[in-house]
Each structure stands twice: as C-alpha cells, then as structure tokens.
Design a protein around this motif. Structure first.
Motif, PDB file in Angstrom:
ATOM      1  N   UNK A  51       0.802  -1.213   0.000  1.00 34.97           N
ATOM      2  CA  UNK A  51       0.000   0.000   0.000  1.00 34.97           C
ATOM      3  C   UNK A  51       0.833   1.261   0.000  1.00 34.97           C
ATOM      4  N   UNK A  52       2.020   1.170   0.615  1.00 35.17           N
ATOM      5  CA  UNK A  52       2.843   2.374   0.696  1.00 35.17           C
ATOM      6  C   UNK A  52       3.636   2.627  -0.583  1.00 35.17           C
ATOM      7  N   UNK A  53       3.747   1.614  -1.444  1.00 37.55           N
ATOM      8  CA  UNK A  53       4.639   1.736  -2.603  1.00 37.55           C
ATOM      9  C   UNK A  53       3.956   1.677  -3.961  1.00 37.55           C
ATOM     10  N   UNK A  54       2.873   0.924  -4.099  1.00 32.79           N
ATOM     11  CA  UNK A  54       2.302   0.681  -5.417  1.00 32.79           C
ATOM     12  C   UNK A  54       0.803   0.473  -5.318  1.00 32.79           C
ATOM     13  N   UNK A  55       0.097   0.913  -6.385  1.00 35.36           N
ATOM     14  CA  UNK A  55      -1.330   0.649  -6.506  1.00 35.36           C
ATOM     15  C   UNK A  55      -1.633   0.341  -7.959  1.00 35.36           C
ATOM     16  N   UNK A  56      -2.606  -0.532  -8.169  1.00 36.73           N
ATOM     17  CA  UNK A  56      -2.973  -0.940  -9.522  1.00 36.73           C
ATOM     18  C   UNK A  56      -4.449  -0.661  -9.723  1.00 36.73           C
ATOM     19  N   UNK A  57      -4.778  -0.115 -10.902  1.00 41.64           N
ATOM     20  CA  UNK A  57      -6.174   0.174 -11.229  1.00 41.64           C
ATOM     21  C   UNK A  57      -6.501  -0.482 -12.556  1.00 41.64           C
ATOM     22  N   UNK A  58      -7.612  -1.157 -12.597  1.00 41.44           N
ATOM     23  CA  UNK A  58      -8.083  -1.804 -13.806  1.00 41.44           C
ATOM     24  C   UNK A  58      -8.748  -0.772 -14.716  1.00 41.44           C
ATOM     25  N   UNK A  59      -8.410  -0.819 -16.031  1.00 40.17           N
ATOM     26  CA  UNK A  59      -8.999   0.077 -17.030  1.00 40.17           C
ATOM     27  C   UNK A  59      -9.764  -0.736 -18.063  1.00 40.17           C
ATOM     28  N   UNK A  60     -10.457  -0.043 -18.961  1.00 39.28           N
ATOM     29  CA  UNK A  60     -11.207  -0.737 -20.011  1.00 39.28           C
ATOM     30  C   UNK A  60     -10.261  -1.504 -20.923  1.00 39.28           C
ATOM     31  N   UNK A  61      -9.131  -0.904 -21.273  1.00 41.84           N
ATOM     32  CA  UNK A  61      -8.213  -1.537 -22.232  1.00 41.84           C
ATOM     33  C   UNK A  61      -6.861  -1.862 -21.609  1.00 41.84           C
ATOM     34  N   UNK A  62      -6.806  -2.047 -20.283  1.00 38.61           N
ATOM     35  CA  UNK A  62      -5.536  -2.359 -19.652  1.00 38.61           C
ATOM     36  C   UNK A  62      -5.561  -2.057 -18.187  1.00 38.61           C
ATOM     37  N   UNK A  63      -4.387  -1.724 -17.654  1.00 37.76           N
ATOM     38  CA  UNK A  63      -4.281  -1.410 -16.240  1.00 37.76           C
ATOM     39  C   UNK A  63      -3.431  -0.162 -16.067  1.00 37.76           C
ATOM     40  N   UNK A  64      -3.633   0.506 -14.925  1.00 40.72           N
ATOM     41  CA  UNK A  64      -2.810   1.653 -14.555  1.00 40.72           C
ATOM     42  C   UNK A  64      -2.040   1.284 -13.306  1.00 40.72           C
ATOM     43  N   UNK A  65      -0.735   1.539 -13.321  1.00 38.90           N
ATOM     44  CA  UNK A  65       0.122   1.242 -12.172  1.00 38.90           C
ATOM     45  C   UNK A  65       0.698   2.548 -11.668  1.00 38.90           C
ATOM     46  N   UNK A  66       0.587   2.767 -10.361  1.00 38.59           N
ATOM     47  CA  UNK A  66       1.136   3.967  -9.749  1.00 38.59           C
ATOM     48  C   UNK A  66       2.134   3.546  -8.678  1.00 38.59           C
ATOM     49  N   UNK A  67       3.390   3.993  -8.832  1.00 38.78           N
ATOM     50  CA  UNK A  67       4.433   3.663  -7.854  1.00 38.78           C
ATOM     51  C   UNK A  67       4.976   4.934  -7.247  1.00 38.78           C
ATOM     52  N   UNK A  68       5.475   4.797  -6.016  1.00 40.57           N
ATOM     53  CA  UNK A  68       6.055   5.948  -5.340  1.00 40.57           C
ATOM     54  C   UNK A  68       7.571   5.926  -5.402  1.00 40.57           C
TER      55      UNK A  68
END
Length: 713
Positions: free
Chosen positions: A649-666
């Motif tokens: 939770x402190x380093x990365x989050x993943x979000x599902x999209x219509x045509x893929x995924x979004x990755x957010x890292x700190x």
C-alpha cells in the motif's frame, strides 16, 4: 582664281577680303591651311571655287587629308566642296564657323570621309555643310559651354531650286554621334530623322529642343553622360519619339521633362549614373521589353508608376538606399520574386498590384516599421505562394489577406503584430512559422485558411482572439498553457478538427460564455488541462467526442461541461477534482466506465450523471467504496467498484482500465505481468503513473516479490 600655284613656296592666298593672311598649299596628299583670320567663302559655278577644286587643280584627287593651323577662324563656304578623296580633317580650336556647303559632295561621291570632330570653339554650322558625305558615319561635337547654332541660308541663284537650305547632314549614313553642345535658340534641328545608331549627349548640354532626335529609326543606344548639371527639356518634347532605343544610360538629373524613354517597347537595358537623384514618375512605364535596370545609391525613391507595365522585368534588386516605393511603381510588371529591404519605410497603393507572375515576396527583417495605407491593394492579383513577413506594418491592410494561392508564410523575429485578418481567406496556406515576438493571435488571423491543417502555437502567445482560426482546416490543435484568454468562435467551424488539447497548467484559461469555441468541430479526442473561467463548455453537446482526459491541475468540472457527449465511453476524473457541476455528464449514455481517482468523492451537482447511473461502472480508489455509496449523486450508480489492488500500500497501486491497467508507484520499481498460462507479456522498471494496454482477461502482476491478480474488463 587666286594667285599662287599651291606649293609651300608659292601658296594660294585665301584670306577673306584678300591678302595673304590665310594661305593654302598641298604637300603630298595633305592640304595645309595656315595663317590667321577667316578663310574666304568660295561660291561660283565657273569661277570662285576653292583653288584646290578640280576645276583649277589637276591634283585635287590626291588630297586625302586637310590640316588647318591654329589661328584660322573659319571654314569658308564650299571650302572642301567635291573634294572626293578627302579622308581626314583636323580642325583647330580657333575655328568658330563652318560655312555653307563646306563639305558638300555635290557632283561626285566621297566614300572615304568617315568621321569628323568639331571642336567646342565652333559656334555656327551653316546649311548643307556635310550634305551627301556618303560615308560620313561618326560625328563628334565636343563638349563645351557655348551654344552651337545650326543655321540655314537662303539660295536665290539658278543652279538648283531656290529656297531656305538646311539639310546639314542630308545623305550622310550617320551611325555614331557625340553631341556635346546646347543648341542656340535660333538653331535648326540637324539630327532628327537621321540614321544615327549610337548617341552620346555630353554633360555640358543643358537644354534639348522638341523632337531633337525624333524619328531616328535606327537609334538603339543612348548615353546621357554623367554630370552634375541638370539637363532640361519640356514636357511632351517627344525627344526620342519613334526611336527603337534598346540600351540607355541616364547620367544626369532631368528637369521640366517627360521621361525620354517611357513607352519605348524596344528598350531592354537601363543604367542610371551616380549623380542622378530622381528619374521622375513613369520614367520607364510601358517599356515592355525592359529586362535590366541598375539603380545607384543616389536614388532614394522608386517613384510612382516608374516600372508600370514593364512586363519583362522578372527580377529587380532594390538597393539599400531606397526608402520609399510610390504608388503603382511596379504595377503590371513581370516580377516573379521580390525582396523589399529593411530600409524601405513606406510603400504606396498598388505598388506591386497585377504582377501576375509574382510568386515569392520577402519583407526583409528589420526594426523599423513599414507603412502603407489601408486598402492599398499592395499585391492585389499577385499569385504569391511564399511570403516572409519581416517587419511590423503600420497604417495597413494585410498585404496577403485573401490570396488563395499563398502556401507558406514565415514571420520574422522583429514582428510583434501582423494585425487582424492578416491571412484570412488564404485558402491555400499550408505552412506558417510564428516567432516568439508575437504574443497575440489576432481576430480572424487565419479565418477561412481551409488548407491549414496544423500550426504550432509558440509559448509567447497569451491570447487568441475571436474567429482567429474559424473555418480553417485544422485537424488538431494544442493550446499551450501560456494562453490565458480565447475569444469567441476562435476555432468554430473547423470541420476537420478532431483532436484538441488545452495543455496542463496552473493558470486559468478564460473565454466568454456562449463563445462557441469549437462549435461545428468534430472533436473526438480532447485533453482538458486547466481550469476555465468565464466560459461555456468547449465540448458540451459534441456527440462524436469519444475520449477525454482531464489534467491533474483541473480542480472542478462545471455544470453541463460534457452534457450531451453521447459518444464518450470512458472518463477518468483525476484526484485534483473536488467538485462536479450539475448535469456535467447529463445524457452521456454511451459511458461504460468512470474512473474517479479522488479517495474523497468530489461534490457532485444534481443530475450530473443523468442517464448514466445504471449503464456505467464507477471505479473508485480502494477503500473509498463506502464514501462514494453514501455521497450525493455518486450513490445513484448501480455499480461502484474498487479498482485498486494493493500490493504494498505504501509503494504501489494498480487500477483496472477498459483496455488495460494503470500502475502507480512511489519509487522506482521492476514490474512484470503474466497471463494465466504463466507467459510473461510485460517487463519494465517504472516510476510514477504508467498505463499499460492489455486485452480483456485476467493477469498476474508481480512487483517487489509480491503478486496480485488483476481483471481487465
């Protein structure tokens, strides 16, 4: 006739009035005339002709040269009459008069006498002086300050018709003339209608009479010698009428004149001397064969109609001395290219109008403004294709507005403004370069530029005024974040505009309500990167809009901003958004997904997602489902799902999209993605926000030795 036998020992006495003050004798082939005072005038059919005449002197045919000693003051009447083998004569500066019929070949031809130099001491030449010198081709009348009189005489004898006799050069095949003296007011006109081909007018001539060289139908080369004393002749003097002059040197200023060569359709080349400061209006107008003109630094103005209808002048170098180009100066000329240097400060109306071959124009770069009047029609009917605009213009209408064949424009670094409607109606314009010196795209600047598909708006632009690009051919537009205001209909009716970007920025962008900024534009992709103030939505009601991205600096979505955008299928609302106005997405029934990244539900106005609640999935940050299910308007969604799957939770989050995924890292982190068959389909080191396109399915994401299962709907 006279006493003496014509030898040096016993010369002929030929002094006027008798005596031996002037004597003549023959030595070999040379006739010597010496002494002081006037020669006698010889005139008689039987007696009284010169003693060396063949009536008296059996060796007259041997005389080829005449030498007159300084001190003799005239050439007597008929002095060398019928001297058939004369080739050369030397006339001293003491001679002031050439008498009547002095060289008249009356009864015999002379094919040897080809040239004569008349010194500037001669003040009178009487009628028929050179009549029928059938090989006399070159006459030099030396420069001098004293007027010369070509006088006539009246004949009342019986040998040939009575009357006033002129015909100074009748029957002479003249080719080259140096004319160095002003004619006296009582003088005749000796050279009009002669066969001269080359003419030099000396710089001591101060006045030329009417038709002085008219009807010289062989005259092709004329030189007005360089000089500082002006040459005068009257208007409508027809100085060279019916002369097919091809080459002309203009070496002095002319006063009280009409141009000596205007309308000459044979003229091909002109040079202008360094002493000339003006050639006058219409100087070369109608010279349709003229191809070359050399203008010196002494000329400061290209005067009105100076090259009017010079249809064979295809190129012209405007010297750095020129500061003004007057009205109609090059109108109907044959110019194909033009460079107007930076020293020119004013241009008159229609200066280059109707140059139907003019395709390339440069207004050279410079810091001094260039002035011409409104409605000047500077380049009307000119098919200019390439135009460089290098200076600011004042008191002007655009020089290229409405030009339908203009394809390329560059604007110089000194230009601060090109004015409203500068390129309006330039339907062929495809390329333009705008420098950073320009801060405003002015009203209607590119109105109806239907071939202009792309344009780079520089970072210097702070304002785009009304109708600036209306009806243009833009297919995409990127409005940089330095632009702070846009006028009404700035991009309206751009029927090919499918992609628009309002670049990310922290400064708000202003345009008026009902601005119809993109009305009738088929925008499909839109990036909204800044807050807007005093605005109506730029895309509301656009039914073919399919994709919208909202920048992280945008804090609110206004009422009805996307209402009626029925083609939208997915919208991501960044975490910076804190409020959404009423009916913001009203009627966007094509929406399938809304991704809200703010963990706290933005304040939502009434019916902001009307017609969307039951057909669209709402994806929210992990742990925020409860807040959204309780928030006004948000709670109306049938499907509210957390799209964030924590790995750490402190380093990365993943979000599902219509045509893929979004990755957010700190922090920088290696990430791998596998399908359910265990095949690695992605591997990279990523930092920050990254979107990865994937087909619909289930995937395993591994990062920092932790795995998570992600569903792509």
């Amino acid at each position: 006739m006279a006493q003496g036998n014509g030898t040096s020992a016993d010369p002929w006495p030929i002094k006027d009035g008798g005596g031996d003050g002037v004597r003549a004798y023959v030595s070999g082939s040379t006739l010597h005339i010496e002494g002081s005072g006037n020669m006698a005038d010889f005139w008689s059919s039987t007696k009284g002709e010169a003693p060396w005449n063949d009536q008296y002197y059996s060796n007259s045919s041997s005389i080829t040269t005449v030498v007159i000693q300084d001190g003799v003051t005239n050439i007597g009447d008929r002095a060398f009459h019928d001297l058939k083998n004369l080739q050369k004569i030397t006339i001293p500066s003491s001679v002031t008069k050439i008498g009547r019929q002095a060289f008249y070949m009356e009864h015999v031809p002379n094919n040897n006498f080809q040239s004569i130099t008349i010194p500037n001491s001669v003040t009178e030449i009487e009628g028929e002086a050179f009549k029928n010198c059938t090989n006399l081709k070159t006459v030099t009348i030396e420069n001098g300050p004293v007027a010369l009189n070509f006088s006539s005489f009246y004949y009342n004898g019986s040998e040939y018709p009575r009357g006033t006799k002129t015909d100074w050069f009748s029957g002479c095949p003249l080719q080259t003339l140096h004319f160095g003296r002003t004619l006296s007011s009582s003088s005749g006109n000796p050279f009009s209608g002669t066969s001269i081909q080359t003419l030099t007018i000396g710089n001591t001539v101060t006045l030329l009479g009417s038709k002085a060289f008219a009807n010289c139908t062989g005259l092709i080369n004329v030189t007005l010698e360089d000089g500082i004393t002006p040459l005068s002749f009257n208007y409508n003097s027809n100085l060279f009428s019916n002369c097919p002059i091809k080459v002309f040197h203009w070496g002095r200023n002319l006063i009280q004149f009409s141009s000596p060569i205007a309308g000459n359709t044979a003229l091909t080349s002109v040079t202008i001397g360094n002493n000339v400061t003006s050639v006058g209006s219409s100087a070369f107008s109608g010279c349709t064969a003229l191809t070359s003109v050399s203008i010196p630094a002494s000329i400061k103005t290209i005067e009105s109609s100076m090259f009017y209808q010079c249809s064979n002048i295809t190129s012209f170098t405007i010297p750095s001395s020129i500061t003004s180009i007057e009205s109609d100066a090059f109108r109907y000329s044959g110019l194909t290219s033009l460079n107007i240097p930076s020293n020119v400060v004013s241009i008159g109306s229609r200066a280059f109008a109707d140059c139907t071959g003019l395709t390339n124009v440069t207004l050279a770069d410079g810091t001094t403004s260039l002035s011409f009047n409104y409605n000047s029609n500077l380049f009307s009917n000119c098919p200019i294709k390439t135009f460089h605009w290098g200076r600011n213009l004042v008191q002007f209408s655009s020089p290229v507005a409405g030009n339908k064949v203009l394809t390329s424009v560059t604007i110089g670094q000194y230009v601060a403004s090109v004015g409203s409607s500068a390129f309006s109606g330039c339907t062929g314009l495809t390329s333009i370069t705008i420098p950073t010196s320009i801060t405003i795209i002015e009203s209607s600047m590119f109105y109806q530029c239907s071939d202009l598909k792309n344009i780079t708006i520089p970072s210097s632009i702070t304002s785009i005024e009304s109708d600036a690009f209306r009806y243009s051919g833009l297919t995409n537009i990127d409005i940089p974040n330095n632009v702070i205001s846009i006028g009404g209909r700035a991009f309206a009716d751009c029927t090919g505009l499918t992609d628009a970007t309002l670049a990310d920025g922290i400064t708000s962008l202003s345009f008026n309500y009902s601005s119809n900024l993109f009305s009738n534009c088929p925008i499909k992709t839109f990036h909204w990167g800044r807050n807007l103030v005093n605005y109506s939505s730029p895309v509301a009601g656009n039914k073919i809009l399919t994709s919208v991205t909202i920048g992280n600096n945008v804090t609110s979505i206004g009422s009805s901003d996307f209402s009626g955008c029925t083609g939208l299928t997915s919208v991501t609302i960044p975490s910076s958004i804190t409020s959404i106005g009423s009916q913001a997405f009203y009627g966007c029934y094509g929406l399938k997904e809304i991704h809200s990244k703010n963990p706290n539900p933005p304040t939502a106005g009434s019916n902001c997602f009307y017609d969307v609640y039951n057909t669209c999935k709402l994806f929210v940050p992990g742990g925020a489902e409860t807040k959204y299910k309780a928030a006004a308007e948000w709670k109306k969604f049938f499907s509210i799902t957390s799209a964030i799957i924590p790995i750490k939770a402190d380093n990365i989050a993943i979000q599902s999209l219509v045509n893929g995924i979004a990755i957010e890292t700190k922090e920088q982190m290696p990430v791998s993605i596998y399908n359910l068959s265990g095949q690695k389909i992605y591997e990279s080191i990523i930092t920050g926000n990254t979107e990865i396109q994937l087909d619909k399915g289930i995937y395993i994401v591994r990062a920092n030795n932790t795995s998570a299962k992600v569903v792509v709907p």
